[in-house]
Design a protein around this motif. Sequence first.
Motif, PDB file in Angstrom:
ATOM      1  N   LEU A   1       0.963  -0.587  -0.226  1.00  0.00           N
ATOM      2  CA  LEU A   1      -0.074  -0.481   0.389  1.00  0.00           C
ATOM      3  C   LEU A   1       0.422   1.333   0.399  1.00  0.00           C
ATOM      4  O   LEU A   1       0.202   2.542   0.521  1.00  0.00           O
ATOM      5  N   GLU A   2       2.226   1.248  -0.179  1.00  0.00           N
ATOM      6  CA  GLU A   2       3.129   2.405  -0.119  1.00  0.00           C
ATOM      7  C   GLU A   2       2.523   2.964   1.437  1.00  0.00           C
ATOM      8  O   GLU A   2       2.785   4.216   1.588  1.00  0.00           O
ATOM      9  N   LEU A   3       2.509   2.725   2.064  1.00  0.00           N
ATOM     10  CA  LEU A   3       1.838   2.867   3.638  1.00  0.00           C
ATOM     11  C   LEU A   3       2.963   3.419   4.982  1.00  0.00           C
ATOM     12  O   LEU A   3       3.616   2.004   5.375  1.00  0.00           O
ATOM     13  N   ILE A   4       3.053   4.543   5.249  1.00  0.00           N
ATOM     14  CA  ILE A   4       3.638   4.172   6.554  1.00  0.00           C
ATOM     15  C   ILE A   4       3.450   4.755   7.645  1.00  0.00           C
ATOM     16  O   ILE A   4       2.931   5.841   7.350  1.00  0.00           O
TER      17      ILE A   4
ATOM     18  N   GLY B   1       5.295   9.522  -3.059  1.00  0.00           N
ATOM     19  CA  GLY B   1       4.214   8.222  -3.106  1.00  0.00           C
ATOM     20  C   GLY B   1       4.118   8.095  -2.210  1.00  0.00           C
ATOM     21  O   GLY B   1       2.779   7.170  -2.210  1.00  0.00           O
ATOM     22  N   PHE B   2       4.114   8.097  -1.608  1.00  0.00           N
ATOM     23  CA  PHE B   2       4.444   6.569   0.418  1.00  0.00           C
ATOM     24  C   PHE B   2       3.144   8.207   0.669  1.00  0.00           C
ATOM     25  O   PHE B   2       3.125   8.398   1.484  1.00  0.00           O
ATOM     26  N   GLU B   3       2.186   7.154   1.593  1.00  0.00           N
ATOM     27  CA  GLU B   3       1.170   8.019   2.484  1.00  0.00           C
ATOM     28  C   GLU B   3       2.488   7.588   4.490  1.00  0.00           C
ATOM     29  O   GLU B   3       2.316   6.288   3.941  1.00  0.00           O
ATOM     30  N   VAL B   4       2.074   8.473   4.617  1.00  0.00           N
ATOM     31  CA  VAL B   4       2.477   8.697   5.808  1.00  0.00           C
ATOM     32  C   VAL B   4       1.390   9.224   7.713  1.00  0.00           C
ATOM     33  O   VAL B   4       0.937   9.780   6.893  1.00  0.00           O
ATOM     34  N   LEU B   5       1.429   8.566   7.621  1.00  0.00           N
ATOM     35  CA  LEU B   5       0.318   8.091   9.834  1.00  0.00           C
ATOM     36  C   LEU B   5       1.210   8.054  10.482  1.00  0.00           C
ATOM     37  O   LEU B   5       2.280   7.192  10.287  1.00  0.00           O
TER      38      LEU B   5
ATOM     39  N   LYS C   1      -6.963   3.817   6.674  1.00  0.00           N
ATOM     40  CA  LYS C   1      -6.301   4.470   5.443  1.00  0.00           C
ATOM     41  C   LYS C   1      -5.792   2.961   4.584  1.00  0.00           C
ATOM     42  O   LYS C   1      -6.140   3.442   3.309  1.00  0.00           O
ATOM     43  N   ALA C   2      -5.932   1.694   5.110  1.00  0.00           N
ATOM     44  CA  ALA C   2      -5.204   0.450   4.240  1.00  0.00           C
ATOM     45  C   ALA C   2      -6.773   0.429   3.078  1.00  0.00           C
ATOM     46  O   ALA C   2      -6.455   0.511   1.830  1.00  0.00           O
ATOM     47  N   ARG C   3      -7.499   0.933   3.334  1.00  0.00           N
ATOM     48  CA  ARG C   3      -8.680   0.333   3.084  1.00  0.00           C
ATOM     49  C   ARG C   3      -8.888   2.035   1.895  1.00  0.00           C
ATOM     50  O   ARG C   3      -9.018   1.327   0.761  1.00  0.00           O
ATOM     51  N   GLN C   4      -8.866   2.772   2.276  1.00  0.00           N
ATOM     52  CA  GLN C   4      -8.617   3.943   0.856  1.00  0.00           C
ATOM     53  C   GLN C   4      -7.731   4.017   0.250  1.00  0.00           C
ATOM     54  O   GLN C   4      -7.941   4.397  -0.738  1.00  0.00           O
ATOM     55  N   ARG C   5      -6.601   2.869   0.753  1.00  0.00           N
ATOM     56  CA  ARG C   5      -5.314   3.079  -0.752  1.00  0.00           C
ATOM     57  C   ARG C   5      -5.817   1.434  -1.515  1.00  0.00           C
ATOM     58  O   ARG C   5      -5.781   1.532  -2.310  1.00  0.00           O
ATOM     59  N   LYS C   6      -6.127   0.868  -0.710  1.00  0.00           N
ATOM     60  CA  LYS C   6      -6.383  -0.400  -1.646  1.00  0.00           C
ATOM     61  C   LYS C   6      -7.647  -0.429  -2.927  1.00  0.00           C
ATOM     62  O   LYS C   6      -7.759  -0.456  -3.746  1.00  0.00           O
ATOM     63  N   GLU C   7      -8.933   0.445  -2.060  1.00  0.00           N
ATOM     64  CA  GLU C   7      -9.725   1.421  -3.101  1.00  0.00           C
ATOM     65  C   GLU C   7      -9.113   1.825  -4.373  1.00  0.00           C
ATOM     66  O   GLU C   7      -8.851   2.768  -4.273  1.00  0.00           O
TER      67      GLU C   7
END
Length: 137
Positions: free
Chosen positions: A57-60, A86-90, A111-117
Amino acid sequence: MDQTADRTRRARRLRSGMTGAESALWEMLRGRRLDGLKFRRQAPVAGFVVDFFCPELELIIELDGGVHRLREGEDALRDERLRVAGFEVLRFDNAAFENNPGVVLSAIREKARQRKEPPQPSASGGHLLPRGEKGAD
């Protein structure tokens, strides 16, 4: 920024010296325990070492202790550079996680759900038609 041997050594050192909050969150994330998502800890990403990283998800996820209150400007600049790459940071405060880990896990799930959709087209859809075909019957 390319990954260097120095950054790799730093990441390894940070993995062995995680804070209590980081260790607790890692127990909840490791082994695909959170919704089947694969996370890495103290991972080198775009020239930085981040606390937790979901490559799919390129999620940090960052957990901040008291020292981060003194580094808010640096952290904001770092987060912006990661976003541009391109990464999302929480980012969460250690105390907030320790007091209520469920809220942090819920935020990560959302946030994971949002990044998957996939992005949704606008309701009108008119912009998707070739020029000259809008409203033609």
